[in-house]
Write a protein that holds these residues in place. Structure first.
Motif, PDB file in Angstrom:
ATOM      1  N   THR A 387       0.826  -1.201   0.000  1.00 20.09           N
ATOM      2  CA  THR A 387       0.000   0.000   0.000  1.00 20.09           C
ATOM      3  C   THR A 387       0.864   1.256   0.000  1.00 20.09           C
ATOM      4  N   GLU A 388       0.262   2.360  -0.429  1.00 18.51           N
ATOM      5  CA  GLU A 388       1.006   3.622  -0.426  1.00 18.51           C
ATOM      6  C   GLU A 388       1.429   4.000   0.985  1.00 18.51           C
ATOM      7  N   GLU A 389       0.584   3.700   1.966  1.00 18.55           N
ATOM      8  CA  GLU A 389       0.940   4.004   3.349  1.00 18.55           C
ATOM      9  C   GLU A 389       2.137   3.177   3.796  1.00 18.55           C
ATOM     10  N   ALA A 390       2.178   1.895   3.434  1.00 19.51           N
ATOM     11  CA  ALA A 390       3.307   1.042   3.803  1.00 19.51           C
ATOM     12  C   ALA A 390       4.585   1.485   3.096  1.00 19.51           C
ATOM     13  N   GLN A 391       4.448   2.020   1.888  1.00 17.11           N
ATOM     14  CA  GLN A 391       5.620   2.482   1.137  1.00 17.11           C
ATOM     15  C   GLN A 391       6.346   3.618   1.847  1.00 17.11           C
ATOM     16  N   ARG A 392       5.595   4.432   2.578  1.00 20.81           N
ATOM     17  CA  ARG A 392       6.171   5.648   3.150  1.00 20.81           C
ATOM     18  C   ARG A 392       7.260   5.344   4.177  1.00 20.81           C
ATOM     19  N   ALA A 393       7.219   4.143   4.754  1.00 26.39           N
ATOM     20  CA  ALA A 393       8.222   3.809   5.775  1.00 26.39           C
ATOM     21  C   ALA A 393       9.637   3.791   5.211  1.00 26.39           C
ATOM     22  N   TYR A 394       9.766   3.581   3.900  1.00 24.04           N
ATOM     23  CA  TYR A 394      11.084   3.423   3.291  1.00 24.04           C
ATOM     24  C   TYR A 394      11.648   4.729   2.759  1.00 24.04           C
ATOM     25  N   ILE A 395      10.803   5.755   2.640  1.00 20.89           N
ATOM     26  CA  ILE A 395      11.223   7.009   2.011  1.00 20.89           C
ATOM     27  C   ILE A 395      12.318   7.686   2.836  1.00 20.89           C
ATOM     28  N   GLY A 396      13.367   8.118   2.158  1.00 18.34           N
ATOM     29  CA  GLY A 396      14.438   8.824   2.856  1.00 18.34           C
ATOM     30  C   GLY A 396      15.739   8.791   2.074  1.00 18.34           C
ATOM     31  N   LEU A 404      28.926   6.400  -0.343  1.00 18.46           N
ATOM     32  CA  LEU A 404      27.887   5.797  -1.168  1.00 18.46           C
ATOM     33  C   LEU A 404      26.555   6.265  -0.614  1.00 18.46           C
ATOM     34  N   ASN A 405      25.635   6.671  -1.495  1.00 19.09           N
ATOM     35  CA  ASN A 405      24.329   7.121  -1.008  1.00 19.09           C
ATOM     36  C   ASN A 405      23.233   6.773  -1.994  1.00 19.09           C
ATOM     37  N   ALA A 406      22.017   6.755  -1.495  1.00 14.59           N
ATOM     38  CA  ALA A 406      20.843   6.461  -2.316  1.00 14.59           C
ATOM     39  C   ALA A 406      19.652   7.177  -1.706  1.00 14.59           C
ATOM     40  N   THR A 407      18.696   7.531  -2.549  1.00 12.44           N
ATOM     41  CA  THR A 407      17.470   8.193  -2.092  1.00 12.44           C
ATOM     42  C   THR A 407      16.267   7.367  -2.509  1.00 12.44           C
ATOM     43  N   ILE A 408      15.369   7.131  -1.567  1.00 12.88           N
ATOM     44  CA  ILE A 408      14.112   6.435  -1.844  1.00 12.88           C
ATOM     45  C   ILE A 408      13.000   7.474  -1.799  1.00 12.88           C
ATOM     46  N   ASP A 409      12.208   7.540  -2.878  1.00 14.58           N
ATOM     47  CA  ASP A 409      11.129   8.520  -2.987  1.00 14.58           C
ATOM     48  C   ASP A 409       9.874   7.821  -3.486  1.00 14.58           C
ATOM     49  N   GLN A 410       8.762   8.515  -3.355  1.00  9.67           N
ATOM     50  CA  GLN A 410       7.474   7.970  -3.782  1.00  9.67           C
ATOM     51  C   GLN A 410       6.836   8.925  -4.784  1.00  9.67           C
ATOM     52  N   LYS A 411       6.413   8.361  -5.914  1.00  9.45           N
ATOM     53  CA  LYS A 411       5.758   9.163  -6.954  1.00  9.45           C
ATOM     54  C   LYS A 411       4.573   8.378  -7.490  1.00  9.45           C
ATOM     55  N   GLU A 412       3.403   8.981  -7.360  1.00  4.19           N
ATOM     56  CA  GLU A 412       2.177   8.396  -7.903  1.00  4.19           C
ATOM     57  C   GLU A 412       1.990   6.936  -7.473  1.00  4.19           C
ATOM     58  N   GLY A 413       2.170   6.705  -6.180  1.00  3.65           N
ATOM     59  CA  GLY A 413       1.916   5.385  -5.638  1.00  3.65           C
ATOM     60  C   GLY A 413       2.995   4.354  -5.920  1.00  3.65           C
ATOM     61  N   GLN A 414       4.178   4.803  -6.341  1.00  2.00           N
ATOM     62  CA  GLN A 414       5.276   3.897  -6.682  1.00  2.00           C
ATOM     63  C   GLN A 414       6.551   4.368  -5.996  1.00  2.00           C
ATOM     64  N   LEU A 415       7.297   3.433  -5.412  1.00  2.00           N
ATOM     65  CA  LEU A 415       8.586   3.784  -4.836  1.00  2.00           C
ATOM     66  C   LEU A 415       9.667   3.789  -5.915  1.00  2.00           C
ATOM     67  N   PHE A 416      10.614   4.726  -5.789  1.00  2.00           N
ATOM     68  CA  PHE A 416      11.743   4.818  -6.706  1.00  2.00           C
ATOM     69  C   PHE A 416      13.036   4.916  -5.891  1.00  2.00           C
ATOM     70  N   ILE A 417      14.099   4.391  -6.440  1.00  2.00           N
ATOM     71  CA  ILE A 417      15.423   4.585  -5.881  1.00  2.00           C
ATOM     72  C   ILE A 417      16.232   5.440  -6.849  1.00  2.00           C
ATOM     73  N   GLU A 418      16.910   6.440  -6.307  1.00  2.00           N
ATOM     74  CA  GLU A 418      17.804   7.273  -7.128  1.00  2.00           C
ATOM     75  C   GLU A 418      19.236   7.030  -6.691  1.00  2.00           C
ATOM     76  N   VAL A 419      20.053   6.541  -7.615  1.00  2.00           N
ATOM     77  CA  VAL A 419      21.480   6.323  -7.378  1.00  2.00           C
ATOM     78  C   VAL A 419      22.245   6.823  -8.591  1.00  2.00           C
ATOM     79  N   ASP A 420      23.355   7.476  -8.332  1.00  2.00           N
ATOM     80  CA  ASP A 420      24.190   8.020  -9.414  1.00  2.00           C
ATOM     81  C   ASP A 420      23.375   8.880 -10.377  1.00  2.00           C
ATOM     82  N   ASP A 421      22.450   9.658  -9.806  1.00  2.00           N
ATOM     83  CA  ASP A 421      21.629  10.602 -10.572  1.00  2.00           C
ATOM     84  C   ASP A 421      20.660   9.927 -11.548  1.00  2.00           C
ATOM     85  N   VAL A 422      20.394   8.653 -11.349  1.00  2.00           N
ATOM     86  CA  VAL A 422      19.420   7.936 -12.187  1.00  2.00           C
ATOM     87  C   VAL A 422      18.364   7.328 -11.272  1.00  2.00           C
TER      88      VAL A 422
END
Length: 474
Positions: A387-396, A404-422
């Motif tokens: 669920t979208e609510e469950a997804q929010r726990a991972y955002i950060g 080394l770093n990575a960003t987890i974000d949520q867009k339109e009900g989908q989680l995304f990972i951004e690494v190396d600007d992709v």
């Protein structure tokens, strides 16, 4: 020509072209016979000098299995046990609380499970060679180096690690997180136990007995220095990423056990026979069958497909039988060794540019050999609902002190990972586990929670990254 080869070479040529790799050498043998050998491109692109199975490349972290072979030899000789606490040999190591530190064993160092977080000190050990390298001038790496001390001796490395103030990831044996610094310290243990410099021990007890005459720590030690690759790297010049020649080898005299051997396809195929022969033939001269089996143990979960043995990745559920492998990456180096020991099959891929998806190339080779499409997915990806609510726990945003770093974000009900600007969409596959697709590779990510249930860390690129901040949602 075998029927599978044209399809593989089409796949390989596209991958190497997309990566702008100047040169690659690939070799594969089974039961002493060549199954495949081919070079692509050049060892020196400007002079159009060819590659061969005897061209010397860097192998970076493939060195780690050599370090573990040395440890196993010393165990066979009764000079240590892999279950000895590391402080027995490194009494100066005072990192963390004493009770935690005393639990760390050589086994934990070999399996990347001492509980240490990712540490930045390999670059401190490489600092002098990196600062002398024109390829890093004007880059972010040059700025990061200024934050680190020069670490030129084992004693300085031990002092730096002991002074690290970050918290452990967990008790030894609980958490897998790839750790170059622990492997650097294994070199210290080998030197202190054997009474020889680490490099000399490996040369005398592994390289010479196996006849690996073109495998060295310094290319200057080769009798014939002609057939040695030029190193290449990507560098932004006026905002545009370009592949440039960067011939200076990075080195870390105090941490060579983590990844500084140079070798060839032919020599590494000889070495891999140690793991294919069950201790018979070539392997018996350096390691007993029992030690070989111990090195291939699945001791620590890496992801949903792989575990870590001693200096080797282990995949018991690989479709063609047990797969052992290891990759390596440093400036100018993308390397990978692999073997299906039960089939006597072994192979090597060496490339003279960093950042190439070399494991993707290996999987394409094994797929093609098995009459599968080169880009075939070896493990089914079965999405689960989240669920979208469950997804929010991972955002950060997640970071480590290894930069080394990575960003987890949520867009339109989908989680995304951004690494190396992709940015890549994440697919939930298990509780707290996701995958994403990069090229023909499926990349696995796990999240880890605190006792109260909050997401605190994630695994990416074999490392554990700490959650530093929550991404603000629009």
């Amino acid at each position: 020509m075998s029927q599978w080869i044209p399809a593989f070479e089409e796949f390989a040529e596209k991958l190497l072209k997309d990566a702008k790799a100047p040169g690659a050498a690939i070799g594969m043998m089974q039961d002493g016979e060549w199954v495949y050998e081919r070079t692509f491109g050049f060892r020196d692109e400007e002079k159009a000098l060819p590659l061969s199975m005897d061209t010397v490349f860097g192998i970076a972290s493939v060195t780690k299995s050599f370090t573990c072979v040395a440890i196993m030899q010393l165990q066979e000789a009764g000079k240590l046990s892999v279950h000895d606490p590391v402080v027995k040999y490194l009494p100066e190591l005072t990192m963390g609380e004493e009770a935690w530190r005393n639990k760390m064993t050589i086994h934990h160092f070999m399996t990347h499970t001492p509980g240490m977080p990712p540490l930045p000190f390999l670059d401190g050990a490489m600092r002098r060679s990196m600062e002398a390298d024109p390829a890093i001038h004007g880059t972010e790496s040059e700025l990061e180096l200024q934050k680190l001390p020069y670490l030129d001796t084992y004693e300085e490395v031990l002092q730096a690690i002991s002074g690290y103030e970050g918290k452990p990831l967990g008790d030894p044996g609980e958490v897998f997180s790839y750790n170059n610094d622990a492997y650097g310290l294994l070199g210290t243990i080998i030197e202190r136990v054997s009474g020889k410099p680490y490099e000399q021990y490996v040369t005398d007890h592994i390289l010479r007995p196996l006849g690996m005459t073109r495998t060295v720590f310094a290319v200057q030690d080769l009798d014939d220095q002609e057939d040695v690759t030029i190193l290449y790297t990507n560098k932004k010049i006026e905002g545009v990423s370009q592949v440039i020649a960067a011939p200076l080898w990075h080195d870390a005299p105090a941490m060579r056990a983590a990844g500084f051997l140079k070798s060839t396809v032919r020599d590494l195929l000889t070495y891999l026979n140690v793991f294919c022969s069950q201790g018979e033939g070539a392997g018996s001269s350096v390691l007993s069958p029992e030690s070989v089996q111990q090195m291939k143990g699945a001791y620590a979960r890496v992801d949903g497909y792989r575990s870590y043995g001693y200096g080797l990745m282990v995949s018991p559920a690989f479709p063609d039988g047990l797969l052992i492998e290891h990759g390596g990456s440093l400036k100018g180096i993308s390397s990978h060794i692999f073997a299906l020991p039960e089939k006597g099959l072994r192979g090597v891929v060496l490339i003279n540019l960093d950042g190439v998806s070399v494991r993707e190339l290996v999987m394409g080779l094994l797929n093609s050999l098995a009459s599968r499409p080169a880009a075939a997915e070896l493990y089914p990806v079965v999405p689960m609902q989240l669920t979208e609510e469950a997804q929010r726990a991972y955002i950060g945003r997640y970071e480590s002190d290894e930069w080394l770093n990575a960003t987890i974000d949520q867009k339109e009900g989908q989680l995304f990972i951004e690494v190396d600007d992709v940015s890549y969409p994440l697919i939930p596959v298990e509780t707290d586990s996701f995958v994403f697709k990069r090229g023909s590779s499926v990349v696995w990510i796990d999240f880890f929670r605190s006792e109260s249930g909050e997401v605190r860390r994630m695994s990416y690129a074999l490392r554990q990254l700490q959650k530093k901040q929550t991404v603000q949602q629009p």
